[in-house]
Design a protein around this motif. Structure first.
Motif, PDB file in Angstrom:
ATOM      1  N   ASN A   1      34.309  47.378  50.018  1.00 48.01           N
ATOM      2  CA  ASN A   1      34.979  48.253  49.065  1.00 48.01           C
ATOM      3  C   ASN A   1      35.465  49.537  49.721  1.00 48.01           C
ATOM      4  N   HIS A   2      34.691  50.063  50.682  1.00 48.01           N
ATOM      5  CA  HIS A   2      35.098  51.279  51.371  1.00 48.01           C
ATOM      6  C   HIS A   2      36.326  51.043  52.243  1.00 48.01           C
ATOM      7  N   ILE A   3      36.321  49.907  52.955  1.00 48.06           N
ATOM      8  CA  ILE A   3      37.357  49.675  53.960  1.00 48.06           C
ATOM      9  C   ILE A   3      38.584  48.974  53.384  1.00 48.06           C
ATOM     10  N   PHE A   4      38.358  48.032  52.487  1.00 49.96           N
ATOM     11  CA  PHE A   4      39.460  47.243  51.934  1.00 49.96           C
ATOM     12  C   PHE A   4      39.546  47.413  50.418  1.00 49.96           C
ATOM     13  N   GLY A   5      39.413  48.642  49.956  1.00 49.65           N
ATOM     14  CA  GLY A   5      39.505  48.892  48.523  1.00 49.65           C
ATOM     15  C   GLY A   5      40.812  48.370  47.934  1.00 49.65           C
ATOM     16  N   GLY A   6      40.693  47.660  46.808  1.00 49.04           N
ATOM     17  CA  GLY A   6      41.885  47.109  46.162  1.00 49.04           C
ATOM     18  C   GLY A   6      42.321  45.767  46.701  1.00 49.04           C
ATOM     19  N   LYS A   7      41.704  45.313  47.800  1.00 49.19           N
ATOM     20  CA  LYS A   7      42.090  44.033  48.405  1.00 49.19           C
ATOM     21  C   LYS A   7      40.993  42.985  48.241  1.00 49.19           C
ATOM     22  N   ILE A   8      39.950  43.327  47.494  1.00 48.41           N
ATOM     23  CA  ILE A   8      38.822  42.405  47.354  1.00 48.41           C
ATOM     24  C   ILE A   8      38.562  42.109  45.880  1.00 48.41           C
ATOM     25  N   VAL A   9      37.807  41.064  45.657  1.00 44.47           N
ATOM     26  CA  VAL A   9      37.469  40.670  44.294  1.00 44.47           C
ATOM     27  C   VAL A   9      36.092  40.011  44.326  1.00 44.47           C
ATOM     28  N   ARG A  10      35.376  40.147  43.225  1.00 47.54           N
ATOM     29  CA  ARG A  10      34.076  39.490  43.132  1.00 47.54           C
ATOM     30  C   ARG A  10      34.302  38.019  42.829  1.00 47.54           C
ATOM     31  N   LYS A  11      33.806  37.172  43.701  1.00 43.78           N
ATOM     32  CA  LYS A  11      34.166  35.761  43.632  1.00 43.78           C
ATOM     33  C   LYS A  11      33.552  35.026  42.447  1.00 43.78           C
ATOM     34  N   ASP A  12      32.484  35.576  41.872  1.00 45.71           N
ATOM     35  CA  ASP A  12      31.933  34.901  40.693  1.00 45.71           C
ATOM     36  C   ASP A  12      32.885  35.025  39.507  1.00 45.71           C
ATOM     37  N   LEU A  13      33.722  36.078  39.517  1.00 46.30           N
ATOM     38  CA  LEU A  13      34.729  36.210  38.451  1.00 46.30           C
ATOM     39  C   LEU A  13      35.734  35.073  38.565  1.00 46.30           C
ATOM     40  N   THR A  14      36.148  34.809  39.798  1.00 48.48           N
ATOM     41  CA  THR A  14      37.068  33.693  40.029  1.00 48.48           C
ATOM     42  C   THR A  14      36.451  32.389  39.557  1.00 48.48           C
ATOM     43  N   LYS A  15      35.187  32.194  39.920  1.00 53.77           N
ATOM     44  CA  LYS A  15      34.500  30.944  39.596  1.00 53.77           C
ATOM     45  C   LYS A  15      34.383  30.752  38.083  1.00 53.77           C
ATOM     46  N   LYS A  16      34.004  31.828  37.384  1.00 52.89           N
ATOM     47  CA  LYS A  16      33.809  31.720  35.933  1.00 52.89           C
ATOM     48  C   LYS A  16      35.104  31.409  35.205  1.00 52.89           C
ATOM     49  N   ILE A  17      36.177  32.103  35.600  1.00 60.46           N
ATOM     50  CA  ILE A  17      37.452  31.875  34.914  1.00 60.46           C
ATOM     51  C   ILE A  17      38.066  30.552  35.355  1.00 60.46           C
ATOM     52  N   LYS A  18      37.873  30.208  36.627  1.00 61.84           N
ATOM     53  CA  LYS A  18      38.436  28.967  37.166  1.00 61.84           C
ATOM     54  C   LYS A  18      37.905  27.740  36.435  1.00 61.84           C
ATOM     55  N   GLU A  19      36.646  27.808  36.042  1.00 63.80           N
ATOM     56  CA  GLU A  19      36.042  26.662  35.361  1.00 63.80           C
ATOM     57  C   GLU A  19      36.733  26.335  34.049  1.00 63.80           C
ATOM     58  N   GLY A  20      37.382  27.329  33.464  1.00 66.24           N
ATOM     59  CA  GLY A  20      38.052  27.076  32.186  1.00 66.24           C
ATOM     60  C   GLY A  20      39.556  27.058  32.285  1.00 66.24           C
ATOM     61  N   ALA A  21      40.090  27.239  33.511  1.00 69.43           N
ATOM     62  CA  ALA A  21      41.548  27.271  33.673  1.00 69.43           C
ATOM     63  C   ALA A  21      41.939  26.462  34.899  1.00 69.43           C
ATOM     64  N   ASN A  22      42.741  25.450  34.707  1.00 68.65           N
ATOM     65  CA  ASN A  22      43.175  24.606  35.813  1.00 68.65           C
ATOM     66  C   ASN A  22      44.348  25.264  36.526  1.00 68.65           C
ATOM     67  N   VAL A  23      44.030  26.315  37.261  1.00 68.89           N
ATOM     68  CA  VAL A  23      45.048  27.106  37.937  1.00 68.89           C
ATOM     69  C   VAL A  23      44.567  27.356  39.365  1.00 68.89           C
ATOM     70  N   PRO A  24      45.459  27.326  40.352  1.00 69.59           N
ATOM     71  CA  PRO A  24      45.030  27.577  41.732  1.00 69.59           C
ATOM     72  C   PRO A  24      44.323  28.919  41.879  1.00 69.59           C
ATOM     73  N   VAL A  25      43.390  28.976  42.813  1.00 69.67           N
ATOM     74  CA  VAL A  25      42.601  30.189  43.012  1.00 69.67           C
ATOM     75  C   VAL A  25      43.491  31.378  43.342  1.00 69.67           C
ATOM     76  N   TYR A  26      44.511  31.172  44.174  1.00 73.06           N
ATOM     77  CA  TYR A  26      45.331  32.322  44.570  1.00 73.06           C
ATOM     78  C   TYR A  26      46.135  32.888  43.390  1.00 73.06           C
ATOM     79  N   VAL A  27      46.449  32.051  42.411  1.00 71.92           N
ATOM     80  CA  VAL A  27      47.101  32.559  41.196  1.00 71.92           C
ATOM     81  C   VAL A  27      46.116  33.388  40.388  1.00 71.92           C
ATOM     82  N   LEU A  28      44.919  32.846  40.226  1.00 70.51           N
ATOM     83  CA  LEU A  28      43.895  33.533  39.448  1.00 70.51           C
ATOM     84  C   LEU A  28      43.526  34.872  40.078  1.00 70.51           C
ATOM     85  N   GLU A  29      43.349  34.876  41.405  1.00 71.53           N
ATOM     86  CA  GLU A  29      42.931  36.110  42.057  1.00 71.53           C
ATOM     87  C   GLU A  29      44.064  37.126  42.164  1.00 71.53           C
ATOM     88  N   TYR A  30      45.286  36.679  42.089  1.00 70.03           N
ATOM     89  CA  TYR A  30      46.408  37.623  41.982  1.00 70.03           C
ATOM     90  C   TYR A  30      46.227  38.474  40.726  1.00 70.03           C
TER      91      TYR A  30
END
Length: 712
Positions: free
Chosen positions: A45-74
């Motif tokens: 977060n200190h070095i790459f602020g704004g360029k990172i994401v918590r991956k469990d958020l991706t996982k939780k939303i991904k389970e209910g949306a058939n969308v590529p990860v890079y779309v979701l994380e955008y």
């Protein structure tokens, strides 16, 4: 009430449209805090602020949306680029709302088209592909999930984003609806704005400087978390294998193969993680689609994508007869010829598929490229183009706890700096410290250098590394290429005998050999003395492959019977063993007066150690085994018997001597009993191979017995 809901939805649409316009221009201020000693998440977060994401958020939303990860994380990068829980919760809520309202699900396509007609404008997230309608000289878009096509699109978009023309890419699109009563043939959909799901810009200097603040172990963990994996669940070996999957994304024209069990995520990186790679599902394609379409004068997938991956290699087929040949040319040189022109491209080729049996069985019965289709399975020239073979059987099947809940790079940011790294090369990084051994030919050297370059870019993108770091990567690269060469040796024989890969230290000139784990240390022909009657020989089995056969013989009191087991109903093998027994009956006294074929019974069992099918080249080895059992004297240790015995008692020389000796070496033999008549074929055997044995020549069957038993 309906008007209020409609206004709220319209406001949501407007806010979303405003947000993604902001993403095109907004710069995130880089933190200048010194993050040393901080927890890895805080450090990121200190070095790459704004360029990172918590991956469990991706996982939780991904389970209910058939969308590529890079779309979701955008989207998560737009709304959840923070460590504050309240802001994250609000951001997740917004992302879910956007996906619910704007992401096009195929079963709700008509519902969204209806809303577009009612409101006149609507923002959608969909995969868009474009083609040129040359009859009307205009570009037309097709929406994958929305199901509409022939939508006019400004030429600025396919010109700026060429991948729209080859397979399509995910985009955020502002659509308008206008139905013209005067021209009912006109498509009523209008694209007012299209934005690909990708980072608007990338500061590579930020990546380089940021990497300097992480240790090697930390950076590897960051990279694995960025693709969704939890590194604390894997050994360093598995981490390296997972990183190797990413080499095609950072290295131009890199050819990789991974075969293994189901459920190990072989295609995950190429389908979900990067918008710069495309996965060809099922494997069926055409030369026009993959390389060049001569009618439309357009380059195919290899010209539009950084990486073209083939899922389920067993199904790879070309509708064109010359498809595999063109693929071979491209894999070797990065270019291909179509018509009068030669085209160049930089896309890497990846082949993934399943192995349906254990590796041990496959190594004994066939080779590790066996799952490929018949048109390729025994094409050594095709497989020689493979730079790396990842042993998929070493990667554990994915479990829920293998997926991370920690922070990693937004996959879009990851894919963009991986793409930027394709412009640099570290293929000469090993020269400062090491030289490659003389068993590596030019293709081997190219493969190893490419792999070293790719792994250095993944682990040390800042270009800072030393001798130990290079050696670790070099050993992995040599092993990965040797795995290819070992299989080529099985397919193509002595043309690929030089598999003992090594590297030489520039300082002390010490040479280190790199093994391949699955080849194993358990040799088929063990060292030391065996039981009397036990003999090993090499022959060509029913499958046409050379392999090792073990003969075990026991002598018991009886009336001169000879029983054979392990040969089934194979008539030729039975005749070979009978030839040996008849020769013993007629000439046993020449060996020893104590040998009896009237008051003793002989029981012989044949074992096919490689599972290649029974051989008929058994008579001489069987004769030695019978004499060994009759005299109760074992043959000398680590011995392999070559040659055969005719019905008349003549010694038959070895066919394909070099390949027979290579099998002996691979099986652990150190001494070779070989007919003198084969001496004339010695020039065909590489000196390096010849020097690995103690060769024992014999002229007659009796001479062979005495020398096998160590009798002077």
């Amino acid at each position: 009430m309906e008007d209020r809901e409609s206004r709220n939805e319209d406001n949501s649409q407007k806010e979303f449209a405003d947000d993604y316009e902001w993403m095109e221009t907004e710069e995130v201020e880089e933190s200048t805090s010194d993050p040393f000693g901080l927890h890895l998440n805080e450090k990121l977060n200190h070095i790459f602020g704004g360029k990172i994401v918590r991956k469990d958020l991706t996982k939780k939303i991904k389970e209910g949306a058939n969308v590529p990860v890079y779309v979701l994380e955008y989207l998560l990068g737009m709304y959840c680029a923070t460590t504050e829980e309240e802001a994250i919760a609000e951001g997740v809520k917004n992302v879910k709302k956007i996906l619910a309202e704007n992401f096009v699900r195929p079963d709700e396509a008509q519902k969204i088209i209806s809303k577009l007609r009612e409101r006149g404008t609507y923002t959608v997230i969909d995969k868009v592909s474009v083609k040129l309608n040359y009859k009307e000289d205009r570009y037309e878009a097709e929406f994958s999930n929305l199901g509409i096509k022939s939508v006019p699109i400004s030429e600025q978009y396919p010109t700026k984003f060429e991948r729209l023309l080859s397979g399509g890419i995910w985009c955020i699109v502002q659509l308008e609806y206008f139905y013209d009563e005067g021209d009912k043939t006109r498509v009523p959909f209008i694209i007012s704005k299209l934005t690909p799901i990708q980072m608007p810009n990338l500061d590579m200097g930020e990546v380089v400087e940021g990497r300097r603040r992480f240790s090697k172990e930390e950076w590897i963990d960051v990279m694995l978390r960025s693709i969704g994996m939890e590194p604390s669940r894997f050994s360093l070996r598995v981490k390296m294998l997972l990183l190797a999957r990413m080499i095609p994304l950072v290295e131009n024209n890199f050819n990789l193969c991974e075969l293994g069990p189901r459920g190990t995520g072989k295609s995950h990186v190429y389908k979900e993680i990067s918008p710069n790679s495309i996965l060809v599902s099922g494997g069926q394609t055409t030369v026009a689609n993959l390389f060049y379409n001569m009618s439309s004068k357009t380059v195919g997938l290899v010209g539009m994508w950084d990486c073209v991956a083939f899922d389920e290699v067993a199904g790879i087929t070309f509708k064109d007869k010359d498809g595999i040949q063109i693929m071979k040319d491209y894999m070797a040189s990065g270019s291909f010829s179509r018509g009068k022109e030669e085209k160049n491209a930089s896309a890497s080729m990846v082949f993934v598929g399943n192995i349906n049996q254990s590796v041990d069985v496959l190594l004994k019965t066939s080779h590790l490229f066996d799952p490929f289709p018949d048109a390729m399975a025994y094409d050594s020239a095709f497989f020689d183009r493979m730079h790396c073979y990842i042993p998929g059987w070493e990667i554990p099947k994915y479990r829920p706890d293998f997926f991370t809940n920690e922070y990693g790079f937004i996959t879009d940011y990851l894919s963009e700096f991986l793409r930027e790294l394709r412009k640099t090369s570290y293929s000469d990084a090993l020269d400062q410290y090491f030289k490659l051994g003389n068993n590596l030919n030019q293709r081997d050297v190219i493969a190893v250098r490419k792999m070293v370059s790719g792994l250095i870019k993944l682990i040390y993108p800042h270009g800072v590394f030393g001798k130990e770091e290079v050696e670790e990567i070099l050993r992995f690269a040599l092993e990965s290429r040797r795995r290819v060469k070992e299989q080529l040796k099985k397919i193509g024989g002595m043309e690929f005998y030089d598999v003992n890969f090594s590297y030489i230290d520039n300082l002390d000139f010490s040479e280190e050999y790199v093994p391949v784990p699955e080849q194993g240390g358990g040799k088929l022909i063990p060292e030391g003395l065996h039981k009397p009657g036990q003999v090993y020989t090499v022959g060509r089995g029913k499958s046409g492959m050379l392999g090792v056969f073990k003969l075990e013989t026991e002598m018991v009191t009886g009336s001169g019977k000879f029983e054979r087991t392990g040969i089934g109903s194979d008539r030729e093998a039975k005749e070979a063993l009978d030839t040996a027994y008849r020769y013993l009956k007629a000439n046993g006294k020449n060996i020893s007066g104590t040998i009896s074929t009237t008051s003793k019974d002989y029981l012989m069992h044949l074992q096919d150690l490689n599972g290649i099918g029974i051989t008929s080249q058994l008579s001489l080895a069987a004769y030695i085994g019978l004499c060994s059992a009759a005299l109760n004297k074992p043959v000398i240790g680590s011995l392999a018997v070559l040659g055969n015995l005719s019905i008349s008692g003549s010694v038959i020389k070895v066919e394909d001597l070099a390949n027979n000796l290579q099998v002996c070496l691979d099986s652990g033999a150190k001494k070779i009993l070989i007919p003198m008549s084969s001496a004339m074929d010695m020039p065909s055997v590489p000196p390096e191979l010849m020097s690995r044995f103690s060769l024992i020549f014999y002229q007659t069957p009796e001479d062979a017995v005495f020398k096998a038993l160590g009798v002077e």
